[in-house]
Scaffold this motif. Structure first.
Motif, short mmCIF file in Angstrom:
data_model
loop_
_atom_site.label_atom_id
_atom_site.label_comp_id
_atom_site.label_asym_id
_atom_site.label_seq_id
_atom_site.Cartn_x
_atom_site.Cartn_y
_atom_site.Cartn_z
N ALA A 156 7.95 -2.00 -0.67
CA ALA A 156 9.11 -2.33 -1.49
C ALA A 156 8.72 -2.53 -2.95
O ALA A 156 7.75 -3.21 -3.26
N SER A 157 9.51 -1.93 -3.82
CA SER A 157 9.39 -2.14 -5.26
C SER A 157 10.67 -1.65 -5.91
O SER A 157 11.30 -0.70 -5.42
N LYS A 158 11.07 -2.28 -7.01
CA LYS A 158 12.21 -1.78 -7.76
C LYS A 158 11.91 -0.43 -8.38
O LYS A 158 12.82 0.35 -8.68
N SER A 159 10.63 -0.15 -8.57
CA SER A 159 10.21 1.15 -9.10
C SER A 159 9.98 2.12 -7.95
O SER A 159 9.11 1.90 -7.11
N ALA A 163 6.64 2.30 -5.43
CA ALA A 163 6.80 2.23 -3.97
C ALA A 163 6.20 3.45 -3.30
O ALA A 163 5.52 3.35 -2.26
N GLU A 164 6.41 4.63 -3.90
CA GLU A 164 5.87 5.86 -3.32
C GLU A 164 4.36 5.92 -3.46
O GLU A 164 3.66 6.48 -2.59
N THR A 179 9.86 3.49 2.18
CA THR A 179 10.03 2.77 0.91
C THR A 179 11.41 2.14 0.85
O THR A 179 12.35 2.59 1.51
N ASN A 180 11.52 1.08 0.04
CA ASN A 180 12.79 0.36 -0.09
C ASN A 180 12.79 -0.33 -1.46
O ASN A 180 11.80 -0.98 -1.82
N PRO A 181 13.87 -0.21 -2.24
CA PRO A 181 13.91 -0.87 -3.55
C PRO A 181 14.27 -2.35 -3.48
O PRO A 181 14.18 -3.06 -4.48
N ASP A 182 14.67 -2.84 -2.30
CA ASP A 182 15.15 -4.21 -2.16
C ASP A 182 13.99 -5.16 -1.85
O ASP A 182 13.74 -5.55 -0.71
N VAL A 183 13.28 -5.56 -2.90
CA VAL A 183 12.12 -6.45 -2.74
C VAL A 183 12.56 -7.80 -2.17
O VAL A 183 11.89 -8.37 -1.29
N VAL A 184 13.68 -8.31 -2.64
CA VAL A 184 14.17 -9.61 -2.16
C VAL A 184 14.39 -9.58 -0.66
O VAL A 184 13.92 -10.44 0.09
#
Length: 344
Positions: A156-159, A163-164, A179-184
């Motif tokens: 997970a990363s907003k970037s 993440a990739e 991968t997932n953009p939702d770190v929270v």
């Protein structure tokens, strides 16, 4: 540098990730504070305290020297208990190069501050490093990963690019990474599921059955989602690997230290007695404190988490706690669905 990775923390999960990365072709420096453990890894290629019977591959060198471990590496993977994440991050602050990837592989919430692990890292590391911080989580017992048993996790990363990149580092024939953009959401899923695992273990200790465990997993997931969304997570994340995936494996597995802790409590031991018998850290204990306080602050209904808190910290009888869950007022299963149905 491109083939060098540092893993900070030589417990079961840190050792398992070091093995995975070495098998992926990286030269891995595994840093641990125990000189005896470092000596065993280097001389015998094993970590009998945490992964008995597992042989380390070539390409892993252990050290107690943090500065030496993180020099000229592509990535630093931090795998330490949540209770020491801040102190380790402080030590790392001036040691990590600006381009180095930083991966948190710790599932937990910091005591008192209630910060997620990536937030603790950002609190302590230099501002220019913040963009390099990613998280890896999901249903992944170290005992199985270290033996090459097929496992799937999420980075997970907003970037998307970061993440990739983390995905590429860890991806293997037996270790699939999404991968997932939702770190929270990914971090909260990995932390809050430990509370439900303690509750599931308590049910096991009380000799309850599969029906009880299924109820705890299902309704526990509803609580995790409600609290997670209130704290800024995306609801759908909890339907994924760091939500239902991690929850199921932690509540059901023989390897789960949080379930094991709960079982001891269900069998009549106090929290202190149960912790004294544990070799490894059960992150769900501090997570229960954090979730209880966060839910109160956000006004979120979390009856299972509340009862787990009462059993752990207020000496509540476990059978009484289960009974109170069962005799609560009647509810719709999925409130938001019912609210959207006219004339239901």
């Amino acid at each position: 540098m491109e083939d060098q990775i540092a893993v900070i923390g030589g417990g079961s999960w840190g050792s398992a990730l070091a093995i995975l990365l070495a098998e992926n072709g990286y030269q891995v420096t595994l840093r641990d504070i125990s000189s005896e453990q470092v000596k065993e890894i280097n001389e015998k290629g094993s970590n009998s305290n945490y992964l008995p019977g597992v042989k380390f591959p070539d390409g892993i060198e252990a050290t107690t020297d943090l500065e030496a471990a993180v020099q000229d590496v592509k990535a630093v993977v931090v795998v330490v208990p949540s209770s020491v994440m801040r102190s380790v991050a402080k030590e790392l602050k001036g040691l990590i190069a600006e381009e180095t990837i930083i991966v948190s592989a710790t599932k937990g919430i910091e005591k008192d501050s209630f910060l997620r692990m990536s937030e603790v890292l950002k609190d302590e590391l230099r501002a220019e490093l913040h963009k390099n911080i990613a998280v890896i989580s999901g249903p992944s017992h170290a005992e199985e990963v270290s033996r090459g048993i097929p496992t799937t996790v999420v980075a997970a990363s907003k970037s998307k690019e970061l993440a990739e990149e983390v995905q590429d580092i860890f991806m293997a024939d037996t270790f699939r990474v999404y991968t997932n953009p939702d770190v929270v959401g990914v971090e909260l899923g990995g932390s809050l599921k430990n509370i439900i695992a303690i509750a599931a273990g308590i049910a096991d200790g009380l000799d309850y059955g599969d029906n009880t465990k299924a109820a705890l997993i299902t309704r526990g997931l509803a609580e995790i989602k409600r609290l997670g969304v209130a704290l800024g997570a995306e609801a759908m994340t909890f339907a994924g690997l760091s939500g239902i995936g991690d929850l199921v494996v932690t509540c059901a597995s023989q390897h789960s230290r949080n379930r094991r802790l709960g079982t001891k409590i269900g069998q009549g031991k106090s929290l202190e007695e149960a912790l004294d018998e544990m070799k490894m850290v059960a992150e769900g204990v501090e997570a229960t404190k954090a979730a209880y306080s966060l839910a109160k602050a956000e006004g979120v209904e979390v009856p299972i988490i509340n009862q787990a808190y009462q059993v752990l910290f207020a000496d509540k009888n476990p059978r009484e706690a289960v009974n109170e869950l069962m005799v609560r007022s009647k509810k719709h299963e999925i409130e938001e669905v019912v609210q959207n149905k006219e004339n239901w």
